[in-house]
Design a protein around this motif. Sequence first.
Motif, mmCIF file in Angstrom:
data_model
loop_
_atom_site.group_PDB
_atom_site.id
_atom_site.type_symbol
_atom_site.label_atom_id
_atom_site.label_comp_id
_atom_site.label_asym_id
_atom_site.label_seq_id
_atom_site.Cartn_x
_atom_site.Cartn_y
_atom_site.Cartn_z
ATOM 1 N N ARG A 157 -1.070 9.423 -5.613
ATOM 2 C CA ARG A 157 -2.274 8.604 -5.681
ATOM 3 C C ARG A 157 -2.118 7.356 -4.816
ATOM 4 O O ARG A 157 -1.075 6.683 -4.874
ATOM 5 N N VAL A 205 1.885 6.693 -5.053
ATOM 6 C CA VAL A 205 2.640 6.855 -6.294
ATOM 7 C C VAL A 205 2.038 8.043 -7.040
ATOM 8 O O VAL A 205 0.844 8.042 -7.371
ATOM 9 N N LEU A 233 -2.387 0.469 -12.500
ATOM 10 C CA LEU A 233 -1.022 0.908 -12.248
ATOM 11 C C LEU A 233 -0.136 0.170 -13.244
ATOM 12 O O LEU A 233 -0.124 -1.063 -13.290
ATOM 13 N N THR A 291 -2.179 3.725 -3.905
ATOM 14 C CA THR A 291 -1.888 2.630 -4.825
ATOM 15 C C THR A 291 -1.857 1.300 -4.088
ATOM 16 O O THR A 291 -1.311 1.197 -2.983
ATOM 17 N N ARG A 325 -0.360 -2.342 -4.828
ATOM 18 C CA ARG A 325 0.548 -3.005 -5.776
ATOM 19 C C ARG A 325 0.925 -4.387 -5.256
ATOM 20 O O ARG A 325 1.182 -4.578 -4.069
ATOM 21 N N GLY A 330 -0.999 -3.706 -10.264
ATOM 22 C CA GLY A 330 -1.628 -2.883 -9.235
ATOM 23 C C GLY A 330 -2.693 -1.963 -9.776
ATOM 24 O O GLY A 330 -2.897 -1.830 -10.993
ATOM 25 N N VAL A 331 -3.369 -1.336 -8.846
ATOM 26 C CA VAL A 331 -4.407 -0.360 -9.185
ATOM 27 C C VAL A 331 -4.228 0.875 -8.311
ATOM 28 O O VAL A 331 -3.630 0.820 -7.231
ATOM 29 N N GLN A 332 -4.778 1.984 -8.806
ATOM 30 C CA GLN A 332 -4.729 3.237 -8.067
ATOM 31 C C GLN A 332 -6.145 3.753 -7.847
ATOM 32 O O GLN A 332 -7.058 3.454 -8.622
ATOM 33 N N ASN A 351 -5.322 12.511 -15.196
ATOM 34 C CA ASN A 351 -4.446 11.516 -14.587
ATOM 35 C C ASN A 351 -3.756 10.634 -15.626
ATOM 36 O O ASN A 351 -3.277 9.541 -15.303
ATOM 37 N N TRP A 371 0.886 -1.165 0.000
ATOM 38 C CA TRP A 371 0.000 0.000 0.000
ATOM 39 C C TRP A 371 0.923 1.213 0.000
ATOM 40 O O TRP A 371 1.734 1.393 0.914
ATOM 41 N N GLU A 372 0.839 2.014 -1.036
ATOM 42 C CA GLU A 372 1.818 3.097 -1.185
ATOM 43 C C GLU A 372 1.198 4.301 -1.880
ATOM 44 O O GLU A 372 0.030 4.259 -2.317
#
Length: 898
Positions: free
Chosen positions: A142, A139, A215, A144, A146, A278-280, A297, A136-137
């Motif tokens: 946003r 990027v 992502l 994200t 991953r 991943g998804v954002q 975006n 969980w980050e």
Amino acid sequence: MIVQLTATAQSPWIRLGQRPSTLGLDQGTLDLQTQAFRLKLVKASQTVAALSPVTLPGFDFTPGDSIKVRSSNGMYQLGDITLRLRAAGDTGWKSYSTAAGRKPVTALTAGAGVLAAADLAASLPAGIPLQVKRYWEVVNNRLTLRFELSNTTGQPVEIGALGIPMIFNNLLAGKTLEQTHADNVFFDPYTGADAGYLQVARLSGEKPVMLVVPLGKTPFEAYNPLLDDPTPRGIGFEGFHEWMVHSKAYAEKEWKQAQPWNEPTSAVLKPGEKRNYGVQFIVTDDLRKIEKTLAENGRPVAVGIPGYVVPQDVDASLFLQYGKKVKEVAVNPAGALKITARPALSNGWQAYSVQGKTNGRVRLTITYTDGTVQTIQYKVSKPEKAVIADYGRFLTQDQWYVNNNDLFHRSPSVISYDYEKKQQVTQDSRAWIAGLSDEGGAGGWLGAAMKQLVLPDQKQVQQLEQFVDQTLWGRLQVSEGPEKYGVRKSLYYYEPDSMPAGTYSKEINYKTWSAWPKKEAMSLGRSYNYPHVTAAYWVLYRLARYNKGLVTNHDWQWYLQQAHRTAMAMVQHAPYYAEFGQMEGSVFCLVLKDLKAEGLQTDANELEGVMKKRALHWKSLKYPFGSEMPWDSTGQEEVYIWSLFFGFEEKADVTLKAILAYMPAIPSWAYNGNARRYWDFLYGGKLSRIERMIHHYGSELNAIPVLTEYRRKPDDFYLLRVGYGGLQGGISTITEDGFAPCAFHSFPATLENDGLSGDYGSGFYGYAVNTGSYLVKHSTFGWLGFGGNVQVKGSTVTLRPTTAAANAVYVAPVGVWVTLAAGRLQSVQYNTVTKAITVTLPAADAHVANAYVKAEQEAVAYKGKEYVPSATLAKQGGYYVVPLGTQSKNITLQLSSR
């Protein structure tokens, strides 16, 4: 068909809470924050416990309010992953899921920008050939999610399926309508490969709206229902789905009989190789700003005009916006669409002409110069007039039921039809299906009636008259006494002790609540049956009033009187359910307007009085479109129309926002304008299951308020796109031979029409009363036609209608809605200098001696102004009477100087 949510229906939730919790809730949570979200993770699993937008702190996009009862094995959470893998030499796929057998994951040291990280090995079966880490980050500002997949073995591993469960709060069971609109969301998929996204909207339609986007290389390839999640699906819960990045393993097995939206793929990881997916999560403050937010975006955006259902005689357009140029455009099946590039527009839009060539589903694949792939799902059909003609022919031939010995007195009629068996349905465990009533049984004859409003055919009208006189009036509709205009629930019933031996098939299970006994079938207390009957009478009134020789059994006064009395009977015999908005309930407003136009003021006052009482009740409610269900999408049509009629604009606005929340604008014929329905396959379908329905009757019915609002506010282009998508989506499922199904199945294992005609006619009502062409000047895209082809020459803009009825056109620059009660429009010309509108009418025919033309200034900004014919014409019933001759005729409408 609508049923009551009962305590019995809630019992699976009680059992659900008795399952052992394995999520580790007792170990606490991690509270995190980004620029747009407050994120709460379960510490033990690092899955989401809550996801709240910063702009609305008390709101949770995820089902955090039910996390305690949804914390056992098999229950998916946001942050889980599913896989199907096989190592080199293996022939079968092995399935893995982080939700199947939960154990606390191993937390990893968080690096720069990382909010939380974990090795998921503990929640995956031993022996999995990949190491899976989750991050969980943040990027690019946003939030994200991953996943890092690493091949730790000495041989290649193929990823045949990879799914990211999209767990958001669509659990409505046990909540009031007010609670669902405050707490819950609906989500709609655009399976557009690298350009795909998930749209997550609050039920109220209020801000904020969340978008889930890829992502890197995480294409949205398929949308898979998580049927193994034990959370009980039903009328209060549609179920969860997962974002499928790869789907080859499913396509080889469960989905092998289906035609997928996208080409199924897999990926091979070499020994030691890593790959990230991943998804954002992105927030925007309005449904209308979704495409703007996507573009900001860096996501590809597509806008299809007039949508993604393309009749072969329509000049369609496609507009693309992305930071890279188009490298290649591919069509599958080859040649099904003709795509021609046009000069680029402002703001980076790339324009294309689209022409349908081969009927059926078509996938358009756009590859950009940076390797990004976008897919768009089109549906090509015959010209609209041919589609509707085929539909009418199928109804009055294949579905036309004549049996003088029928024990249930259903002959003659248009009866339900099983397309897979190619036979009429004269028996069913659901009484209404074979009983000509409720939505699932009235669908055939209601569709046949509404078809005549669009494209009248003398022989079919005669059949309709036979049905009305011999089956509807006096059998389905009770006629004893001057005030007895009630409508029965079903002509078919299950009562074996009172019927001859052999009446009922032994192959049908009649031991069910839906196999009504005679007393139940004869009940007059179901309000939802009354609009169908009212609509049939109203159509025959219109045909008799404005055409010559089409209707012969009764005069127009009789049919209008029958429509009025049936509408009144609804509140007399079905007062409880009449408190709710009815599907097709807008027909009552049409009847009222015609009563007034005909000078029948006493009847008009009577009808208006009972309808205003209903509307005042809705005005008192925060969300005035309830039903027997915990949530529904059919009452909105009538609630909006009456709220507008009586000047309750605040309630009309509340209703419209709710409609837009479940009726998206997405680059796919299946989801564009598709008003959410997910339980009516149980009550009107053949393949019975809880499943998102593709263009069930809600699409066309909800298009009524959406397009009505657009005609009031023509600057809101989004409304036109959504409403027209619903209108065309409703007829997109009609087969080439004219069969119209209950709906199209969205599950990737099926992706085809249902086999039963069911309640299709309710939606066709929405199409019939709302069909029209739209002439629009867009600030970026220029002159556009919806339901018509446009040519521009100097100051003259010409639209030639391509709709089946060709009886209505909206000229958006001046907000004028031109409609015909009889006759057709060959073309409509708009002069951009004088603002005059010229309509060209064809010559008279055997049934149309006069055209009846009305020009209404519907746009709010133009209220008080009036468009009138330049020549003096008589008026009848609110329409200008235009005598037709042997040649076509031009009538010019211009702004009145009076």
